[in-house]
Scaffold this motif. Structure first.
Motif, mmCIF file in Angstrom:
data_model
loop_
_atom_site.group_PDB
_atom_site.id
_atom_site.type_symbol
_atom_site.label_atom_id
_atom_site.label_comp_id
_atom_site.label_asym_id
_atom_site.label_seq_id
_atom_site.Cartn_x
_atom_site.Cartn_y
_atom_site.Cartn_z
ATOM 1 N N TYR A 11 32.046 32.920 30.014
ATOM 2 C CA TYR A 11 32.650 31.804 30.753
ATOM 3 C C TYR A 11 31.580 30.817 31.194
ATOM 4 O O TYR A 11 30.404 31.176 31.332
ATOM 5 C CB TYR A 11 33.447 32.311 31.967
ATOM 6 N N CYS A 12 32.037 29.591 31.394
ATOM 7 C CA CYS A 12 31.118 28.536 31.824
ATOM 8 C C CYS A 12 31.180 28.428 33.350
ATOM 9 O O CYS A 12 32.249 28.206 33.906
ATOM 10 C CB CYS A 12 31.511 27.213 31.186
ATOM 11 N N PRO A 13 30.018 28.593 34.036
ATOM 12 C CA PRO A 13 30.037 28.504 35.496
ATOM 13 C C PRO A 13 30.312 27.076 35.982
ATOM 14 O O PRO A 13 30.637 26.886 37.151
ATOM 15 C CB PRO A 13 28.633 28.964 35.905
ATOM 16 N N LYS A 14 30.198 26.073 35.073
ATOM 17 C CA LYS A 14 30.448 24.678 35.497
ATOM 18 C C LYS A 14 31.888 24.267 35.256
ATOM 19 O O LYS A 14 32.607 23.909 36.172
ATOM 20 C CB LYS A 14 29.491 23.728 34.767
ATOM 21 N N CYS A 15 32.344 24.323 33.964
ATOM 22 C CA CYS A 15 33.679 23.780 33.667
ATOM 23 C C CYS A 15 34.731 24.891 33.502
ATOM 24 O O CYS A 15 35.897 24.592 33.266
ATOM 25 C CB CYS A 15 33.629 22.896 32.428
ATOM 26 N N LYS A 16 34.278 26.169 33.597
ATOM 27 C CA LYS A 16 35.176 27.339 33.578
ATOM 28 C C LYS A 16 35.793 27.656 32.213
ATOM 29 O O LYS A 16 36.641 28.532 32.109
ATOM 30 C CB LYS A 16 36.322 27.224 34.622
ATOM 31 N N LEU A 27 25.219 27.203 24.215
ATOM 32 C CA LEU A 27 25.649 26.593 25.481
ATOM 33 C C LEU A 27 27.143 26.308 25.416
ATOM 34 O O LEU A 27 27.746 26.265 24.340
ATOM 35 C CB LEU A 27 24.900 25.276 25.696
ATOM 36 N N CYS A 28 27.750 26.052 26.591
ATOM 37 C CA CYS A 28 29.137 25.584 26.646
ATOM 38 C C CYS A 28 29.197 24.166 26.059
ATOM 39 O O CYS A 28 28.189 23.458 26.021
ATOM 40 C CB CYS A 28 29.601 25.565 28.100
ATOM 41 N N GLU A 29 30.366 23.764 25.634
ATOM 42 C CA GLU A 29 30.562 22.389 25.152
ATOM 43 C C GLU A 29 30.050 21.359 26.160
ATOM 44 O O GLU A 29 29.599 20.288 25.791
ATOM 45 C CB GLU A 29 32.066 22.125 25.002
ATOM 46 N N CYS A 30 30.129 21.707 27.459
ATOM 47 C CA CYS A 30 29.719 20.756 28.507
ATOM 48 C C CYS A 30 28.210 20.786 28.738
ATOM 49 O O CYS A 30 27.698 20.046 29.570
ATOM 50 C CB CYS A 30 30.471 21.050 29.810
ATOM 51 N N GLY A 31 27.485 21.658 28.027
ATOM 52 C CA GLY A 31 26.022 21.682 28.138
ATOM 53 C C GLY A 31 25.487 22.738 29.098
ATOM 54 O O GLY A 31 24.282 22.926 29.205
#
Ligand SMILES: Cc1ncc(COP(=O)(O)O)c(C=O)c1O
Ligand SMILES: [Zn+2]
Length: 405
Positions: A11-16, A27-31
């Protein structure tokens, strides 16, 4: 049947956003870096601290909390369960009677980077990776090169030309494709990034694959187990990329969710050097992220990281545990290293010496109280950095004699 791993998803801690641990992800799509989640609710019913107690003394004793799903993919050199040692004389001198060292010098490859490499390379193997690449300040490159050769994975490593010389040799002897750069780890990162894009390699850079942190997390699991699941008050960590600190924080939260530990978490301290202290600056300004630190330098080479991709996670761990970030005097690091060797008989690395120096400062300032239990992480062997000790030794003639002292 009990699964070997209780990994559930990434899971992405920024965008979930969530991802599958059965596919390669960076990395997540959001970086943002991705983190690994486990089915702790189910694990809670199936595992207790008692079950773990009788297992082999290495980090795979916590395999349910690690991401490798098939034990066949475990690449191990016996890493983990490093000594937790009381430091009575140093503690007395610093007025911290309950001072401990978690000694990560006593591990394959001579630094705690073996943990991240063991779990990261094992998971890469499970995902079918054949070739990986990474920038490094030396120790991580050494560990990933050696574990990769055991896993039949080809490793490409780029490190600053000023990184500890022995770490070059470790990469080279393992057969890695090694390059030196006349610059910092951030410059190495840019060069590696281009090759990864051009050739489609697996990016094993700090936090650009989600599993290295899971290996480093085991330092937190071990500290909890070694204190019989009663936590210390303070843990100090030499912070470059900060993965170890993020990992320890993640481990303690998972143990809390499992109900294996109770009460407040230890206050986590990010230790940096005065000439490379981006996290400390951000913490002083109560910011959520750090800024690039120009012209950074320190003898504690592993923490010469001018901008960490996971800085927001390091800061979150420090804020949420009522910890702090502290920069130590560059010219006192070697002095502290010598004190640890002369009082306690341990030749620790300069990064480890920085954590003891930070403990000393925080005790002087009253931030650490006399009766508190304090753990300083020594992240590697002093033996890997022979040049930090500047000595003159008398050379005797063949028929020479000694001077009585
Ligand atoms: C000996 C040593 N200590 C500490 C660090 C910093 O590790 P982290 O990236 O987890 O902050 C490094 C990284 O190279 C290292 O080699
Ligand atoms: Zn995201």
């Amino acid at each position: 049947m009990m699964p070997f791993s209780y990994v559930s998803h990434l899971y992405c801690p920024k965008c979930k956003k969530e991802y599958s641990p059965k596919e390669k992800h960076q990395l997540c799509e959001c970086g943002s870096p991705l983190l690994v989640a486990y089915d702790l609710e189910r694990l809670k019913d199936n595992l207790s601290p008692e079950d773990v107690k009788s297992r082999e003394p290495n980090l795979w004793r916590y395999h349910e909390l690690l991401p490798v799903e098939d034990p066949k993919n475990v690449i191990s050199l016996g890493e983990g369960m490093t000594p937790l040692i009381k430091m009575p004389k140093l503690g007395k001198e610093m007025d911290i009677p309950n001072l401990y060292m978690k000694d990560e010098g006593i591990i394959p490859t001579g630094s705690f980077k073996a943990r991240g490499a063991a779990v990261g390379v094992s998971k890469a193997k499970e995902l079918g990776v054949e070739q990986l690449a990474m920038p490094t300040n030396g120790n991580a490159g050494a560990a990933w090169s050696l574990y990769s050769s055991r896993a039949d994975i080809k490793a490409t490593v780029v490190m600053p030309k000023d990184a500890p010389v022995i770490t070059r040799n470790e990469c080279a002897v393992a057969g890695a494709d090694l390059y030196l750069v006349d610059g910092l780890i951030s410059d190495a990162g840019k060069i590696v990034g281009e090759a990864i894009k051009a050739w489609g390699l697996y990016d094993a850079s700090t936090l650009k694959e989600p599993y290295r942190i899971e290996g480093k997390k085991t330092m937190g699991l071990e500290i909890a187990e070694q204190f019989s699941w009663n936590l210390p008050d303070v843990i100090l960590y030499p912070t470059g990329g900060g993965v170890g600190l993020i990992g320890i924080y993640k481990a303690l939260n998972e143990l809390k969710e499992l109900g294996w530990i109770k009460g407040d978490l230890p206050r986590l301290v990010a230790v940096q050097a005065e000439n490379c202290a981006p996290i400390v600056k951000a913490w002083n300004e109560r910011k959520q992220e750090s800024e690039f630190w120009p012209d950074s330098s320190t003898i504690a080479f592993g923490i010469n990281v001018p901008k960490a991709i996971g800085d927001f996670l390091v800061l979150e761990a420090v804020y949420n545990t009522n910890g702090c970030a502290i920069a130590v005097d560059e010219d006192k690091i070697v002095e502290e290293q010598k004190k640890v060797a002369q009082l306690e008989g341990s030749f620790i690395c300069p990064e480890g010496a920085a954590t003891f120096l930070a403990a000393r400062r925080l005790r002087e300032e009253g931030w650490i109280k006399e009766n508190e239990t304090v753990v300083a992480l020594n992240t590697g062997l002093g033996v890997k950095y022979p040049n930090t000790v500047d000595i003159e030794v008398p050379i005797l003639e063949r028929n020479g004699s000694l001077t009585k002292k």
